[in-house]
Design a protein around this motif. Structure first.
Motif, short mmCIF file in Angstrom:
data_model
loop_
_atom_site.label_atom_id
_atom_site.label_comp_id
_atom_site.label_asym_id
_atom_site.label_seq_id
_atom_site.Cartn_x
_atom_site.Cartn_y
_atom_site.Cartn_z
N THR A 1 0.84 -1.20 0.00
CA THR A 1 0.00 0.00 0.00
C THR A 1 0.87 1.24 0.00
OG1 THR A 1 -0.12 -0.05 2.42
CG2 THR A 1 -1.88 -1.15 1.21
N LYS B 1 2.33 -2.05 14.34
CA LYS B 1 1.79 -0.70 14.36
C LYS B 1 2.44 0.11 15.47
CE LYS B 1 -2.69 -2.35 12.71
NZ LYS B 1 -4.14 -2.50 13.01
N ASN C 1 -6.83 -2.05 19.73
CA ASN C 1 -6.75 -1.54 18.37
C ASN C 1 -6.12 -0.15 18.41
OD1 ASN C 1 -7.00 -0.91 15.70
ND2 ASN C 1 -9.23 -1.04 15.62
N VAL D 1 -5.51 2.05 16.24
CA VAL D 1 -6.04 3.10 15.36
C VAL D 1 -7.48 3.46 15.70
CG1 VAL D 1 -4.53 2.39 13.48
CG2 VAL D 1 -6.81 1.41 13.64
N ASP D 2 -8.04 2.86 16.73
CA ASP D 2 -9.41 3.17 17.12
C ASP D 2 -9.38 4.25 18.20
OD1 ASP D 2 -12.04 3.30 17.82
OD2 ASP D 2 -12.31 1.14 18.13
N VAL E 1 -6.97 8.38 9.17
CA VAL E 1 -7.63 7.41 10.04
C VAL E 1 -9.13 7.54 9.79
CG1 VAL E 1 -8.02 6.66 12.40
CG2 VAL E 1 -5.79 7.58 11.76
N LYS F 1 -13.20 5.30 9.50
CA LYS F 1 -14.02 4.18 9.92
C LYS F 1 -14.73 3.60 8.71
CE LYS F 1 -17.33 2.88 13.54
NZ LYS F 1 -18.20 3.39 14.63
N SER F 2 -14.58 2.30 8.52
CA SER F 2 -15.19 1.62 7.38
C SER F 2 -15.89 0.36 7.87
CB SER F 2 -14.12 1.27 6.34
OG SER F 2 -14.67 0.51 5.28
N THR G 1 -15.41 -0.61 11.45
CA THR G 1 -14.02 -0.95 11.77
C THR G 1 -13.13 0.25 11.47
OG1 THR G 1 -14.41 -3.27 11.22
CG2 THR G 1 -12.12 -2.55 11.37
N TRP G 2 -12.30 0.61 12.44
CA TRP G 2 -11.38 1.72 12.25
C TRP G 2 -10.15 1.24 11.49
CZ3 TRP G 2 -12.10 6.81 13.19
CH2 TRP G 2 -13.21 7.17 13.97
N LYS G 3 -9.78 2.00 10.47
CA LYS G 3 -8.62 1.68 9.65
C LYS G 3 -7.75 2.92 9.51
CE LYS G 3 -11.10 -1.83 6.98
NZ LYS G 3 -11.49 -2.29 5.61
N ARG H 1 -4.34 4.63 7.09
CA ARG H 1 -3.49 4.55 5.91
C ARG H 1 -2.50 5.70 5.95
NH1 ARG H 1 -6.17 3.67 0.15
NH2 ARG H 1 -6.46 1.64 1.17
#
Length: 310
Positions: free
Chosen positions: A43, A215, A236, A238-239, A293, A295-296, A299-301, A303
């Motif tokens: 990515t 991470k 998590n 990134v949450d 950051v 939310k999808s 779920t928090w993601k 990139r």
């Protein structure tokens, strides 16, 4: 060119890799050192670039890994070749002999399965050979008479060499070992894995993404006008909706040694109330990087660069 990609899935590298378009590497250079190639399944964490696709599907590096996982052992051995690429006649005979040996070993179970299964197969062959020898001795002692009693006695002598309770003993032993491992929080799904585990002498494990999440997490933030904010553990990283934050009025190098000098850990929303210094700090941190950051599907993601995500 300010172009970086995250290749953790392919190479295990936890940090993004900066790409260079003008460098040239040898053909035998490993995937992790090819800085002029952006791989499939990686990515983009920073920058933009234009590239030329030279491999797709199973021709990519991730595709070659998939092929290696799906590959099965060949039934025939390839003959060895000399340095000039030629194959001498005796190499074909050698390859045929090895192929026949592989087939016989697989049929008898001496070259497949767990170490314990292979040992049991060899033990079974040894006992079978011993039983045949004992039966021949009994028949020879009676001058190979075709009397029914002699034949029955020879067969009984051979069968007496077979340990009938061996399978039961092994099953009970494996079950006891599984129960003991469960008490140590180890889940054993199949007994075969327990057999193989007993033969392990060294364990080489990948750390990034296996033993760790791969991470980065910010643990402390110092705001001179307010003090030090410490972030607790989170499942998590990134949450932003989970995890608590504690605060003390000291600088990190003057941090209190006892927990009594810390404020009680609270959600970050409670710290933001009437706290312009913390809000300004967070605004600067969010505007000074290119990470995202979001939310999808509940779920928090994240990139971007791991440092900027943290």
């Amino acid at each position: 060119m300010n172009f970086e990609t995250d290749e953790a899935l392919l190479t295990g590298e936890s940090l993004p890799v900066a790409k260079e378009a003008k460098v040239i590497f040898d053909a035998d250079t490993g995937p992790g050192d090819r800085l002029n190639v952006a791989y499939s399944s990686s990515t983009v964490t920073k920058g933009r670039a234009t590239g030329i696709v030279y491999a797709i599907g199973m021709k990519t590096e991730i595709g070659s890994i998939a092929l290696a996982l799906r590959a099965t052992d060949k039934r025939t051995r390839e003959p060895r070749r000399s340095k000039d690429g030629r194959v001498k006649p005796h190499r074909y005979v050698e390859a045929w002999g090895l192929t026949a040996g592989d087939f016989i070993g697989k049929f008898l179970g001496t070259t497949v399965g767990t170490p314990l299964q292979r040992k049991l197969s060899k033990l079974a062959i040894l006992l079978f050979g011993t039983a045949v020898v004992c039966a021949i001795i009994v028949l020879a002692a009676n001058k190979f008479s075709n009397n029914n009693e002699v034949i029955i006695y020879a067969v009984a002598t051979g069968l007496s060499m077979i340990p009938a309770s061996l399978v039961v003993v092994l099953t009970i032993t494996m079950a006891a070992g599984t129960k003991r491992m469960v008490t140590r929080n180890v889940v054993v799904r199949t007994l075969d894995s327990l057999e193989a585990l007993g033969a392990v002498t060294d364990i080489c494990s990948d750390k990034t993404g296996t033993l760790t999440q791969g991470k980065m997490v910010t643990k402390k933030a110092w705001i001179p006008a307010k003090g030090t904010y410490s972030i607790g553990t989170s499942e998590n990283p990134v949450d932003p909706s989970i995890g608590d934050i504690s605060h003390n009025a000291f600088a990190p190098y003057h941090a209190p040694q006892t927990e009594g000098d810390h404020e009680k850990a609270m959600p970050y929303t409670d710290h933001l109330e009437d706290n312009t210094h913390l809000k300004d700090f967070l605004n600067v941190a969010s505007l000074a990087n290119l990470a995202r950051v979001y939310k999808s599907e509940d779920t928090w993601k994240a990139r971007g660069d791991p440092t900027e995500i943290a």
